[in-house]
Structure formats: C-alpha cells, structure tokens
Design a protein around this motif. Structure first.
Motif, PDB file in Angstrom:
ATOM      1  N   PRO A  92       0.912 -16.513  -0.346  1.00  0.00           N
ATOM      2  CA  PRO A  92       0.915 -16.817   1.382  1.00  0.00           C
ATOM      3  C   PRO A  92       1.526 -17.683   1.807  1.00  0.00           C
ATOM      4  O   PRO A  92       1.095 -18.707   2.519  1.00  0.00           O
ATOM      5  CB  PRO A  92      -0.710 -16.954   1.406  1.00  0.00           C
ATOM      6  CG  PRO A  92      -1.169 -17.720   0.260  1.00  0.00           C
ATOM      7  CD  PRO A  92      -0.360 -17.246  -0.856  1.00  0.00           C
ATOM      8  N   VAL A  93       2.923 -17.614   1.781  1.00  0.00           N
ATOM      9  CA  VAL A  93       3.786 -18.858   1.909  1.00  0.00           C
ATOM     10  C   VAL A  93       4.885 -17.989   2.893  1.00  0.00           C
ATOM     11  O   VAL A  93       5.515 -16.996   2.283  1.00  0.00           O
ATOM     12  CB  VAL A  93       4.412 -19.471   0.944  1.00  0.00           C
ATOM     13  CG1 VAL A  93       5.441 -20.658   1.411  1.00  0.00           C
ATOM     14  CG2 VAL A  93       3.364 -20.185   0.176  1.00  0.00           C
ATOM     15  N   ASP A  94       5.155 -18.571   4.061  1.00  0.00           N
ATOM     16  CA  ASP A  94       6.220 -18.366   4.812  1.00  0.00           C
ATOM     17  C   ASP A  94       6.334 -16.741   5.039  1.00  0.00           C
ATOM     18  O   ASP A  94       7.479 -16.055   5.304  1.00  0.00           O
ATOM     19  CB  ASP A  94       7.767 -18.393   4.290  1.00  0.00           C
ATOM     20  CG  ASP A  94       7.993 -19.915   4.037  1.00  0.00           C
ATOM     21  OD1 ASP A  94       7.369 -20.537   4.893  1.00  0.00           O
ATOM     22  OD2 ASP A  94       8.525 -20.539   3.003  1.00  0.00           O
ATOM     23  N   GLY A  95       5.282 -15.890   5.336  1.00  0.00           N
ATOM     24  CA  GLY A  95       5.207 -14.604   5.767  1.00  0.00           C
ATOM     25  C   GLY A  95       5.380 -13.473   4.435  1.00  0.00           C
ATOM     26  O   GLY A  95       5.551 -12.433   4.589  1.00  0.00           O
ATOM     27  N   LYS A  96       5.780 -14.075   3.227  1.00  0.00           N
ATOM     28  CA  LYS A  96       5.823 -13.337   2.158  1.00  0.00           C
ATOM     29  C   LYS A  96       4.989 -12.477   1.653  1.00  0.00           C
ATOM     30  O   LYS A  96       5.034 -11.157   1.450  1.00  0.00           O
ATOM     31  CB  LYS A  96       6.139 -14.170   0.623  1.00  0.00           C
ATOM     32  CG  LYS A  96       7.534 -14.824   0.875  1.00  0.00           C
ATOM     33  CD  LYS A  96       7.777 -15.911  -0.294  1.00  0.00           C
ATOM     34  CE  LYS A  96       9.024 -16.727  -0.191  1.00  0.00           C
ATOM     35  NZ  LYS A  96       9.175 -17.540  -1.430  1.00  0.00           N
ATOM     36  N   ALA A  97       3.566 -12.656   1.855  1.00  0.00           N
ATOM     37  CA  ALA A  97       2.532 -11.922   1.854  1.00  0.00           C
ATOM     38  C   ALA A  97       2.418 -10.611   2.659  1.00  0.00           C
ATOM     39  O   ALA A  97       2.084  -9.557   2.314  1.00  0.00           O
ATOM     40  CB  ALA A  97       1.191 -12.596   1.539  1.00  0.00           C
ATOM     41  N   ASN A  98       2.732 -11.087   3.820  1.00  0.00           N
ATOM     42  CA  ASN A  98       2.715 -10.121   5.018  1.00  0.00           C
ATOM     43  C   ASN A  98       3.902  -9.160   4.530  1.00  0.00           C
ATOM     44  O   ASN A  98       3.674  -7.742   4.680  1.00  0.00           O
ATOM     45  CB  ASN A  98       2.951 -10.589   6.252  1.00  0.00           C
ATOM     46  CG  ASN A  98       1.762 -11.427   6.772  1.00  0.00           C
ATOM     47  OD1 ASN A  98       0.604 -11.122   6.261  1.00  0.00           O
ATOM     48  ND2 ASN A  98       1.909 -12.356   7.620  1.00  0.00           N
ATOM     49  N   LEU A  99       4.767  -9.341   4.152  1.00  0.00           N
ATOM     50  CA  LEU A  99       6.193  -8.501   3.689  1.00  0.00           C
ATOM     51  C   LEU A  99       5.814  -7.670   2.707  1.00  0.00           C
ATOM     52  O   LEU A  99       6.118  -6.329   2.625  1.00  0.00           O
ATOM     53  CB  LEU A  99       7.449  -9.280   3.689  1.00  0.00           C
ATOM     54  CG  LEU A  99       7.777  -9.943   5.060  1.00  0.00           C
ATOM     55  CD1 LEU A  99       9.230 -10.895   4.741  1.00  0.00           C
ATOM     56  CD2 LEU A  99       8.097  -8.753   6.131  1.00  0.00           C
ATOM     57  N   ALA A 100       4.991  -8.305   1.689  1.00  0.00           N
ATOM     58  CA  ALA A 100       4.665  -7.759   0.342  1.00  0.00           C
ATOM     59  C   ALA A 100       3.874  -6.656   0.846  1.00  0.00           C
ATOM     60  O   ALA A 100       3.553  -5.394   0.214  1.00  0.00           O
ATOM     61  CB  ALA A 100       4.119  -8.458  -0.524  1.00  0.00           C
ATOM     62  N   LEU A 101       2.710  -6.803   1.567  1.00  0.00           N
ATOM     63  CA  LEU A 101       1.825  -5.736   1.888  1.00  0.00           C
ATOM     64  C   LEU A 101       2.354  -4.621   2.653  1.00  0.00           C
ATOM     65  O   LEU A 101       1.694  -3.644   2.463  1.00  0.00           O
ATOM     66  CB  LEU A 101       0.570  -6.699   2.600  1.00  0.00           C
ATOM     67  CG  LEU A 101      -0.441  -5.683   3.288  1.00  0.00           C
ATOM     68  CD1 LEU A 101      -1.407  -5.414   2.203  1.00  0.00           C
ATOM     69  CD2 LEU A 101      -1.473  -6.691   4.200  1.00  0.00           C
ATOM     70  N   GLN A 102       3.224  -4.922   3.622  1.00  0.00           N
ATOM     71  CA  GLN A 102       3.851  -3.789   4.549  1.00  0.00           C
ATOM     72  C   GLN A 102       4.582  -2.936   3.324  1.00  0.00           C
ATOM     73  O   GLN A 102       4.502  -1.769   3.398  1.00  0.00           O
ATOM     74  CB  GLN A 102       4.777  -4.286   5.564  1.00  0.00           C
ATOM     75  CG  GLN A 102       4.081  -4.980   6.637  1.00  0.00           C
ATOM     76  CD  GLN A 102       4.864  -5.662   7.724  1.00  0.00           C
ATOM     77  OE1 GLN A 102       5.336  -6.718   7.447  1.00  0.00           O
ATOM     78  NE2 GLN A 102       5.486  -4.808   8.730  1.00  0.00           N
ATOM     79  N   ALA A 103       5.509  -3.613   2.646  1.00  0.00           N
ATOM     80  CA  ALA A 103       6.244  -2.727   1.502  1.00  0.00           C
ATOM     81  C   ALA A 103       5.134  -2.060   0.535  1.00  0.00           C
ATOM     82  O   ALA A 103       5.461  -0.768   0.240  1.00  0.00           O
ATOM     83  CB  ALA A 103       7.220  -3.828   0.736  1.00  0.00           C
ATOM     84  N   TRP A 104       3.914  -2.612   0.190  1.00  0.00           N
ATOM     85  CA  TRP A 104       3.361  -2.007  -0.688  1.00  0.00           C
ATOM     86  C   TRP A 104       2.535  -0.907  -0.111  1.00  0.00           C
ATOM     87  O   TRP A 104       2.707   0.118  -0.487  1.00  0.00           O
ATOM     88  CB  TRP A 104       2.074  -2.715  -1.067  1.00  0.00           C
ATOM     89  CG  TRP A 104       0.932  -2.237  -2.123  1.00  0.00           C
ATOM     90  CD1 TRP A 104       1.179  -1.742  -3.228  1.00  0.00           C
ATOM     91  CD2 TRP A 104      -0.016  -1.755  -1.484  1.00  0.00           C
ATOM     92  NE1 TRP A 104      -0.051  -1.136  -3.677  1.00  0.00           N
ATOM     93  CE2 TRP A 104      -0.864  -1.218  -2.310  1.00  0.00           C
ATOM     94  CE3 TRP A 104      -0.848  -1.590  -0.138  1.00  0.00           C
ATOM     95  CZ2 TRP A 104      -1.971  -0.519  -2.052  1.00  0.00           C
ATOM     96  CZ3 TRP A 104      -2.028  -1.131  -0.037  1.00  0.00           C
ATOM     97  CH2 TRP A 104      -2.746  -0.508  -1.163  1.00  0.00           C
TER      98      TRP A 104
END
Length: 101
Positions: A48-60
């Motif tokens: 959960p750093v620099d929006g990486k988790a959000n981008l990974a969630l959208q991609a998943w």
C-alpha cells in the motif's frame, strides 16, 4: 446483463456496477478470498505505497472480469482498506461476473 446476487455488487441507474472491496495488501499472491462485512475480500500482492495497491486492484478486477483496465475506476477509498470500484456500463455487458463468486 445478469449480475450474481451478492451484497458487494450494486447496479447503478446508468448501467454501471459498483463493486465494494475490502483489501488486504502485502499478501503472498493476488486473489479473491470470500466476503468481509458486505464486501468482496481481495488479498493483494502489492504494497500500500504510492497507490500501487490501488493500481494492482484495478488491474486484477479488470483481468478477473475479462475487460479492459480503462473500464474500471476507483470511486472511493483512495487510502482506505475499504474501496469502491465502478465498472463502466459498456463493459458490464461483456464482463464475466462469475469470476467474482
């Protein structure tokens, strides 16, 4: 379009679908893991750093539904574990909703 009967999927008037998600970051792999408090629990490999988790969630989510990433948008929960993502109305028709059950 026929949505599965889940508490974490809501159809909007526009035809788009809101997906309520409870995220668990830093997991060993990215996968759906049942329900948690009315939301789909998703274990994310991303931190959960620099929006990486959000981008990974959208991609998943896009990959799981078989749609383009551009059709999935984060609506709520930028820094929270509880998030809402919107799947565009055009993509809802061709999405494979059974992948989230």
């Amino acid at each position: 379009m026929l949505l599965p009967q889940n508490t974490y999927l809501r159809l909007e008037k526009t035809g788009a679908v809101i997906v309520d998600i409870h995220v668990i970051p830093n997991a060993s792999r990215t996968q759906a893991d049942g329900e948690h408090d009315g939301a789909l629990r998703v274990r994310l490999h991303a931190p959960p750093v620099d929006g990486k988790a959000n981008l990974a969630l959208q991609a998943w989510l896009a990959d799981a539904l078989g749609i383009a990433k551009r059709d999935v948008e984060l609506v709520r929960g930028l820094t929270s574990k509880r998030k809402q993502l919107r799947v565009s109305a055009a993509a809802c028709v061709k999405a494979d909703w059974s992948a989230l059950v």
